[in-house]
Design a protein around this motif. Structure first.
Motif, PDB file in Angstrom:
ATOM      1  N   LYS A  93       0.955  -1.375   0.096  1.00  0.00           N
ATOM      2  CA  LYS A  93      -0.134   0.080   0.049  1.00  0.00           C
ATOM      3  C   LYS A  93       1.020   1.294  -0.122  1.00  0.00           C
ATOM      4  N   THR A  94       2.123   1.024   0.466  1.00  0.00           N
ATOM      5  CA  THR A  94       2.675   2.266   0.486  1.00  0.00           C
ATOM      6  C   THR A  94       4.388   1.803  -0.282  1.00  0.00           C
ATOM      7  N   ALA A  95       5.173   3.049  -0.672  1.00  0.00           N
ATOM      8  CA  ALA A  95       6.053   2.886  -1.302  1.00  0.00           C
ATOM      9  C   ALA A  95       7.321   2.312  -0.322  1.00  0.00           C
ATOM     10  N   ALA A  96       7.225   2.585   1.022  1.00  0.00           N
ATOM     11  CA  ALA A  96       8.086   1.957   1.779  1.00  0.00           C
ATOM     12  C   ALA A  96       7.767   0.339   2.093  1.00  0.00           C
ATOM     13  N   VAL A 100       9.244  -5.366   0.730  1.00  0.00           N
ATOM     14  CA  VAL A 100       9.325  -6.436   0.067  1.00  0.00           C
ATOM     15  C   VAL A 100      10.345  -6.660  -1.110  1.00  0.00           C
ATOM     16  N   VAL A 101      10.789  -5.698  -1.699  1.00  0.00           N
ATOM     17  CA  VAL A 101      11.797  -5.730  -2.702  1.00  0.00           C
ATOM     18  C   VAL A 101      13.108  -6.202  -2.056  1.00  0.00           C
ATOM     19  N   ARG A 102      13.581  -5.431  -0.830  1.00  0.00           N
ATOM     20  CA  ARG A 102      14.702  -5.653  -0.277  1.00  0.00           C
ATOM     21  C   ARG A 102      14.675  -7.095  -0.085  1.00  0.00           C
ATOM     22  N   LEU A 151      -8.768  -2.308 -23.801  1.00  0.00           N
ATOM     23  CA  LEU A 151      -7.911  -3.346 -22.709  1.00  0.00           C
ATOM     24  C   LEU A 151      -8.366  -2.896 -21.524  1.00  0.00           C
ATOM     25  N   CYS A 152      -8.636  -4.235 -20.622  1.00  0.00           N
ATOM     26  CA  CYS A 152      -9.562  -3.677 -19.628  1.00  0.00           C
ATOM     27  C   CYS A 152      -8.549  -3.321 -18.444  1.00  0.00           C
ATOM     28  N   VAL A 153      -9.398  -2.486 -17.718  1.00  0.00           N
ATOM     29  CA  VAL A 153      -8.478  -1.724 -16.563  1.00  0.00           C
ATOM     30  C   VAL A 153      -8.680  -2.939 -15.460  1.00  0.00           C
ATOM     31  N   PRO A 154      -7.502  -3.300 -14.890  1.00  0.00           N
ATOM     32  CA  PRO A 154      -7.501  -4.267 -13.949  1.00  0.00           C
ATOM     33  C   PRO A 154      -7.850  -3.606 -12.581  1.00  0.00           C
ATOM     34  N   SER A 155      -8.841  -4.246 -12.142  1.00  0.00           N
ATOM     35  CA  SER A 155      -9.471  -3.649 -10.878  1.00  0.00           C
ATOM     36  C   SER A 155      -8.607  -3.862  -9.636  1.00  0.00           C
ATOM     37  N   LEU A 156      -7.492  -4.690  -9.480  1.00  0.00           N
ATOM     38  CA  LEU A 156      -6.566  -4.791  -8.432  1.00  0.00           C
ATOM     39  C   LEU A 156      -5.943  -3.176  -8.512  1.00  0.00           C
ATOM     40  N   ASN A 157      -5.822  -2.666  -9.771  1.00  0.00           N
ATOM     41  CA  ASN A 157      -4.549  -2.013  -9.692  1.00  0.00           C
ATOM     42  C   ASN A 157      -5.199  -0.705  -9.374  1.00  0.00           C
ATOM     43  N   LEU A 158      -5.799  -0.157  -8.429  1.00  0.00           N
ATOM     44  CA  LEU A 158      -6.299   1.102  -8.118  1.00  0.00           C
ATOM     45  C   LEU A 158      -5.573   1.964  -7.180  1.00  0.00           C
ATOM     46  N   ARG A 159      -4.240   1.571  -6.847  1.00  0.00           N
ATOM     47  CA  ARG A 159      -3.333   2.248  -5.948  1.00  0.00           C
ATOM     48  C   ARG A 159      -3.294   3.588  -6.599  1.00  0.00           C
ATOM     49  N   MET A 160      -2.981   4.575  -5.778  1.00  0.00           N
ATOM     50  CA  MET A 160      -2.608   6.163  -6.244  1.00  0.00           C
ATOM     51  C   MET A 160      -1.328   6.095  -6.859  1.00  0.00           C
ATOM     52  N   HIS A 161      -1.189   7.076  -7.885  1.00  0.00           N
ATOM     53  CA  HIS A 161       0.007   7.236  -8.476  1.00  0.00           C
ATOM     54  C   HIS A 161       1.267   7.650  -7.690  1.00  0.00           C
ATOM     55  N   ARG A 162       2.328   7.021  -7.811  1.00  0.00           N
ATOM     56  CA  ARG A 162       3.438   7.177  -7.058  1.00  0.00           C
ATOM     57  C   ARG A 162       4.501   6.924  -7.842  1.00  0.00           C
ATOM     58  N   SER A 163       5.351   7.518  -8.188  1.00  0.00           N
ATOM     59  CA  SER A 163       6.336   7.052  -8.980  1.00  0.00           C
ATOM     60  C   SER A 163       7.722   6.593  -8.270  1.00  0.00           C
ATOM     61  N   LEU A 164       7.931   5.309  -8.513  1.00  0.00           N
ATOM     62  CA  LEU A 164       9.301   4.720  -7.715  1.00  0.00           C
ATOM     63  C   LEU A 164      10.592   5.104  -8.427  1.00  0.00           C
ATOM     64  N   ILE A 165      10.349   5.656  -9.628  1.00  0.00           N
ATOM     65  CA  ILE A 165      11.423   6.035 -10.241  1.00  0.00           C
ATOM     66  C   ILE A 165      11.871   7.344  -9.597  1.00  0.00           C
ATOM     67  N   ASP A 166      11.077   8.211  -9.003  1.00  0.00           N
ATOM     68  CA  ASP A 166      11.369   9.214  -8.317  1.00  0.00           C
ATOM     69  C   ASP A 166      12.070   9.334  -7.264  1.00  0.00           C
ATOM     70  N   SER A 167      12.166   8.137  -6.746  1.00  0.00           N
ATOM     71  CA  SER A 167      12.983   7.715  -5.411  1.00  0.00           C
ATOM     72  C   SER A 167      14.493   7.677  -5.584  1.00  0.00           C
ATOM     73  N   LEU A 168      14.788   7.461  -7.021  1.00  0.00           N
ATOM     74  CA  LEU A 168      16.210   7.269  -7.530  1.00  0.00           C
ATOM     75  C   LEU A 168      16.696   8.785  -7.311  1.00  0.00           C
ATOM     76  N   GLU A 169      17.731   8.594  -6.880  1.00  0.00           N
ATOM     77  CA  GLU A 169      18.493  10.076  -6.948  1.00  0.00           C
ATOM     78  C   GLU A 169      19.344  10.154  -8.283  1.00  0.00           C
ATOM     79  N   ILE A 170      19.064  11.253  -9.001  1.00  0.00           N
ATOM     80  CA  ILE A 170      19.608  11.645  -9.917  1.00  0.00           C
ATOM     81  C   ILE A 170      20.866  12.596  -9.844  1.00  0.00           C
ATOM     82  N   GLN A 171      21.859  12.325 -10.203  1.00  0.00           N
ATOM     83  CA  GLN A 171      22.946  13.434  -9.790  1.00  0.00           C
ATOM     84  C   GLN A 171      23.394  13.986 -10.976  1.00  0.00           C
ATOM     85  N   SER A 172      23.333  15.110 -11.062  1.00  0.00           N
ATOM     86  CA  SER A 172      23.753  15.898 -12.125  1.00  0.00           C
ATOM     87  C   SER A 172      25.518  15.602 -12.428  1.00  0.00           C
ATOM     88  N   CYS A 173      25.593  15.718 -13.784  1.00  0.00           N
ATOM     89  CA  CYS A 173      26.810  15.446 -14.039  1.00  0.00           C
ATOM     90  C   CYS A 173      27.752  16.527 -14.476  1.00  0.00           C
TER      91      CYS A 173
END
Lengths: 875, 203
Positions: free
Chosen positions: A21-24, A29-31, B7-29
């Motif tokens: 339910k959360t990113a944490a 789980v991934v860890r 293409l059907c929308v899976p009902s399981l997948n109703l979590r709110m948007h949160r981008s995991l990619i955002d959590s990766l630190e991008i360092q400027s070069c």
């Protein structure tokens, strides 16, 4: 796979990740999964590898690091079974990229698999090689791939063909080896093989001239026949897309014909009929048909002139443009830009429709349309088009205003038929979108205004009116206060009224109100405030009756938090105080007419780098060179000379001493552009003290009758710095003036001495490329140097994909701005790029830099490297 | 075709948007100027991206060299741009001097990046071609199919594109090659299963 394995199945892992339910929670789980996978990798159980890698790929897609699984890919690829190899190659393509050295370890496995007895294993290896091979691998494996182009199974042939396209892209030298194999593919009947074969030929033609000649001679007719067959073929359900038989093959064939026909009239002639047939017969009510038409139009426009075909092409584009589908309209706008080159008139006919597209709700279409409109503008339609665009500027989205206003400005600058129209349009743009307008644009406007002497009154009144309504537009405010400062008297006295103007009554107080408004507003930035302060100083002499009020306003700025403002306020205050006693006419008189040509040259040179316009009037002005040491020198004698101005004839005394009339000499040197190119013109505009020391130096030299003297103040300045005698003479004159400024601190003058002392250098020169560096220091920060690098192509070939890279030792910090372009036209084409170097050991060590330049010349990569040691000392 | 579009929308997948990619630190070069990192690409398609409406990455395929850092940056930037575009706009986005052609099928955005002068309309056809093959393979494909069988989606893509170029215009041929390979995997599995059964018996 392994019934004894304890780890979770892939499906279960995906489920548990999705249940988070959360990113944490997900990270947790991934860890845990990653820890399990690592443990399992360490156990080295071949049964779990398959599953581990599948899990890792999923985790990779979520954005977590998975480098520890890279070796597992290699092990899976090396294992004998097909399932293992299949997932292993997939992991290889997903988890690795061509720059990783691990990839080299796989070359041997790839070689074995390319010779495997199972064709699907060969297919996997070809696919992986085609997607990620590096130049080294391409060289090592090219013979295998070349052989596979002749393989019995079409599935392998097509994969080998595409794999070859990647190989020749990576190593263009290998192109020759593939020419024969590629031409054999063109006779294929299997669509997949034919598509890939045509693609390979296209690739070879673009990188190798021999290949181009070969295919042009041997294959043009065959290709035309293939295209005709496919166009006329009966319905084939396997390849049919919306009524077109294999649009993908259509498009590839048209593309290849394009390169064959380009620059060759005979080949172009041969394909005329079939192109006409495709252009007229292709159904255009579905996307597939339009895609084919698109390609056909591209080919028609690229091959040698066959005017009847071009009419056909333009008509297709016209139809595209009026299509209701946004995609088709977008494509049409894009292609019309190319069509302008050979039929401007035909494109002009669609002007109204194109203008409508500028107002489209879709940002992609707007952007294209705006580009196209700017290409359509000429002397005849500029007024009408500009009016349309400016009208739209009022109602357009905020985020589009920047692009739109920049385009309007460039159109207006380029095609304006008369000055008054230019000024009018620019004022409209500044009023509507002033906060988006770039510095060089409003600088140019000021230059034009100073040159239009008959319009000064008109302009300042128009600006005053505009200010009252649009005072939130920063650049409008700047231009307005500059003009009011310069031409305030014209504003109040309604001088130079034009017939078209409505008379307005502006009192001196009203004019000052505007400036006060700008200087006190909290959101005005430093430049605006500094300009306002200068304007106030100027107005104090124009409006003697309210100079007390002006003085109060200036005094208030003594409390400014900005050092620069504080200092100026104090200086200006003392100037105003002495107004009544001294005729300061030359200090606050109008700026001399600014030289348009010089400005344009300078602007072109520094265009991409928006020059910092922080107002440092007398600090970094070029003319300050002469003034700066003088102040220091004069410090000792200051008391004596200070006494002079107190007598009513103080200034007269100075002038008498020098025997010159300041007023007249200002006209002389005013016409001369500022001597050093290192500073922005604006600084000249702002620098109130500028004319005086320069004139004085000229006159001083006059007085002493030094050799080679003339009215050119820049030569005078050079003479000045080298010879001691005039130095002293100017000391006396300029010093006297500067002393009146009382609090002028020696520190900025020190900088002024340093400022222009860094001559530009040639940082690097080879047979094809020359790099020049010019330097400037942002004031107040001696450690930092702004370097403007100019790359000049001195070869007869165009460079593309130009990239400049630089490295510096640890005590330096380097920041690179984007270059103005990555293409250098042949014979003197230029690109500029700004660098900022911070020297943490300033004063102890001088700058040093290693650089690497990469570009493409005639399709070949060129790499040049060098070290730059000849930076001026003290940077 | 309608079936595909939905293409059907899976009902399981109703979590709110949160981008995991955002959590990766991008360092400027600092050492290299930024745009030099981007692939000086060639080839018609530089990368393929499948992103869900919530910004989740469902498939990525890179045909031009991008480092991992650049990849996550590209995904983040593009999903920001594309997911925010309104429904009736054109399917092309200009981005860093390239063009990204995208098309939405139910909850999934299929994106392909090409050079500025390439044929956008054709890329739309390629996307549709891919979706049709997926649909045929999974039988009315939906997002869930692509999540749990992501590797299959990759296998199919690999039969369609190599080096960013299309390799097969026949859906039937792709389906045939994929199923032949699937059969080989099944056969290997059965064999392994019977061996482990024998081992289990013996012990």
């Amino acid at each position: 796979m392994n019934p004894f394995s304890s780890s979770t199945r892939l499906r279960d892992m995906i489920r548990s990740i999705r249940a988070c339910k959360t990113a944490a929670e997900e990270r947790g789980v991934v860890r845990k999964e990653c820890a399990d996978i690592r443990a399992s990798i360490n156990e080295n159980d071949p049964h779990d590898r398959h599953r581990n890698l599948a899990k890792l790929m999923f985790i990779h897609m979520l954005g977590y690091p998975t480098h520890f699984g890279q070796m597992e890919c290699l092990k899976l690829i090396a294992s004998p079974g097909f399932p293992e190899k299949r997932i292993g190659y997939l992991g290889l393509m997903l988890l690795l990229d061509e720059r990783q050295e691990v990839l080299m370890l796989v070359t041997n496995s790839l070689k074995q698999d390319l010779n495997h007895t199972n064709q699907y294993v060969v297919g996997l290896a070809l696919c992986a090689l085609g997607n990620i091979c590096s130049a080294e691998m391409a060289r090592d494996l090219a013979p295998e791939v070349e052989r596979l182009i002749q393989f019995r199974d079409p599935n392998i042939r097509k994969k080998a063909a595409l794999c070859s396209t990647r190989i020749v892209r990576k190593v263009p030298d290998l192109a020759e080896n593939f020419i024969n194999a590629a031409s054999s593919l063109l006779k294929e009947k299997h669509h997949g093989v034919l598509i890939t074969g045509v693609q390979l030929c296209y690739e070879l033609c673009t990188i190798n001239d021999e290949a181009l000649e070969f295919f042009r001679k041997k294959c043009t007719e065959g290709l035309i026949k293939t295209l005709r067959d496919i166009t006329n073929s009966a319905y084939q359900p396997e390849y049919d897309v919306a009524g077109i038989t294999d649009p993908f093959l259509h498009i590839r064939l048209l593309k290849l014909l394009r390169v064959l026909g380009h620059g060759d009239a005979d080949a172009s002639d041969l394909m005329t009929d079939i192109l006409a047939q495709v252009a007229t017969k292709t159904e255009s009510n579905k996307n597939a048909g339009n895609a084919v038409l698109y390609e056909c139009v591209e080919t028609i426009m690229a091959i040698e002139d066959t005017s009847s075909l071009r009419v056909l092409a333009i008509n297709i584009l016209g139809r595209f443009l009026s299509n209701r589908d946004n995609n088709i309209r977008y494509v049409a706008l894009n292609m019309l830009m190319k069509a302008i080159a050979f039929d401007d008139q035909a494109v002009q006919r669609h002007r109204v429709t194109i203008l409508e597209c500028v107002k489209d709700p879709d940002a992609s279409i707007r952007k294209r349309a705006l580009e196209l409109v700017s290409l359509l503008v000429n002397e005849n339609n500029v007024k009408q088009l500009t009016k349309e665009l400016i009208d739209y500027l009022e109602i357009s989205d905020e985020d589009f205003k920047e692009d739109l206003s920049a385009k309007i400005c460039s159109i207006v600058e380029k095609f304006s038929p008369e000055k008054i129209w230019y000024i009018d349009q620019m004022l409209k743009v500044l009023s509507e979108a002033g906060k988006f307008v770039k510095d060089d644009v409003w600088h140019a406007l000021i230059v034009v205004i100073t040159n239009a002497s008959e319009l000064h009154g008109y302009t300042v009144r128009a600006l005053y009116k505009a200010f009252l309504t649009y005072s939130e537009q920063e650049t409008l405010v700047r231009v307005a206060i500059w003009c009011i400062g310069e031409y305030g008297d014209l504003l109040v006295n309604n001088v130079g009224m034009l017939g078209i103007e409505d008379p307005i009554t502006v009192t001196e107080c009203d004019a000052v109100d505007v400036i006060v408004d700008a200087i006190t507003r909290h959101n005005s930035d430093m430049t605006t405030k500094a300009m306002a302060l200068v304007a106030l100083l100027k107005l104090s002499s124009r409006f003697p009756s309210i100079s007390e009020r002006i003085k109060d306003v200036i005094l208030k700025q003594k409390g400014s938090l900005l050092l620069e403002m504080q200092q100026r306020a104090i200086e200006f205050n003392s100037i105003v105080e002495r107004h009544k006693n001294i005729r300061w006419s030359s200090l606050v008189e109008r700026m001399p007419v600014l030289d348009e040509a010089t400005f344009n040259v300078r602007r072109a040179g520094s265009l991409p780098a928006s020059v910092s316009t922080m107002a440092k009037p007398s600090v970094s002005i070029p003319n300050g060179v002469s003034a700066a040491p003088l102040v220091d020198l004069l410090d000792l004698g200051s008391d004596d000379i200070l006494a002079a101005p107190s007598s009513s004839s103080g200034a007269d005394f100075l002038q008498d001493l020098l025997g010159v009339d300041l007023g007249s000499s200002s006209a002389q040197s005013g016409a001369t552009p500022a001597p050093k190119a290192s500073t922005d013109l604006l600084l000249d505009i702002l620098s109130i003290g500028t004319p005086s020391p320069a004139q004085n130096s000229t006159s001083a030299i006059d007085l002493l009758s030094t050799a080679d003297m003339n009215n050119n103040s820049s030569t005078a300045l050079d003479t000045l710095s080298s010879s001691a005698q005039p130095h002293i003479a100017t000391t006396a004159s300029a010093g006297g003036m500067f002393d009146l400024l009382d609090g002028l601190s020696p520190s900025p003058s020190k900088e002024a001495t340093n400022g222009p002392a860094y001559p530009p250098i040639v940082a690097y020169e080879s047979s094809s490329l020359k790099i020049e560096f010019t330097f400037s220091k942002p004031s107040g920060n001696p450690q930092t140097t702004n370097v403007e690098a100019t790359f000049i192509n001195i070869s007869p070939n165009t460079f593309t994909d130009f990239v400049f890279q630089a490295a510096v030792p640890k005590f330096l910090q380097l920041h690179l701005d984007p270059a103005s372009s990555n293409t250098l036209p042949a014979n003197g084409g230029k690109v500029t790029q700004n660098l900022r170097v911070t020297n943490s050991q300033h004063g102890k060590k001088s700058l040093v830099m290693r650089m690497r330049i990469g570009y493409k010349m005639n399709g070949k990569d060129v790499l040049e490297e060098g070290q730059i040691n000849n930076f001026p000392r003290g940077l | 075709m309608d079936r595909l579009m939905s293409l059907c929308v899976p009902s399981l997948n109703l979590r709110m948007h949160r981008s995991l990619i955002d959590s990766l630190e991008i360092q400027s070069c600092y050492l290299l100027s930024e745009h030099s990192c981007l692939a000086s690409g060639f080839g018609s398609i530089h990368f393929v991206l499948l992103v869900s409406r919530q910004g989740k990455v469902r498939l990525t395929k890179w045909y031009s060299p991008y480092t991992q850092k650049e990849r996550s940056k590209v995904i983040r930037e593009l999903s920001g741009v594309i997911l925010n575009r309104g429904p009736k706009l054109c399917n092309f986005v200009e981005w860093r001097g390239y063009k990204v052609v995208y098309k939405r099928y139910a909850s999934l955005y299929f994106c392909m990046c090409i050079d500025a002068e390439d044929n956008e309309l054709e890329v739309l056809e390629i996307i549709h071609h891919y979706v049709e093959i997926l649909d045929r393979y999974f039988g009315s494909v939906c997002e869930l199919d692509l999540i749990f069988n992501f590797h299959k989606a990759y296998y199919i893509l690999d039969e369609l594109l190599i080096a960013g170029e299309i390799q097969e215009s026949s859906k039937k041929t792709v389906a045939r090659i994929i199923s032949a390979q699937d059969e080989m995997v099944e056969a290997a599995k059965e064999e392994a299963g019977s061996i482990s059964y024998i081992i289990a018996q013996a012990s």
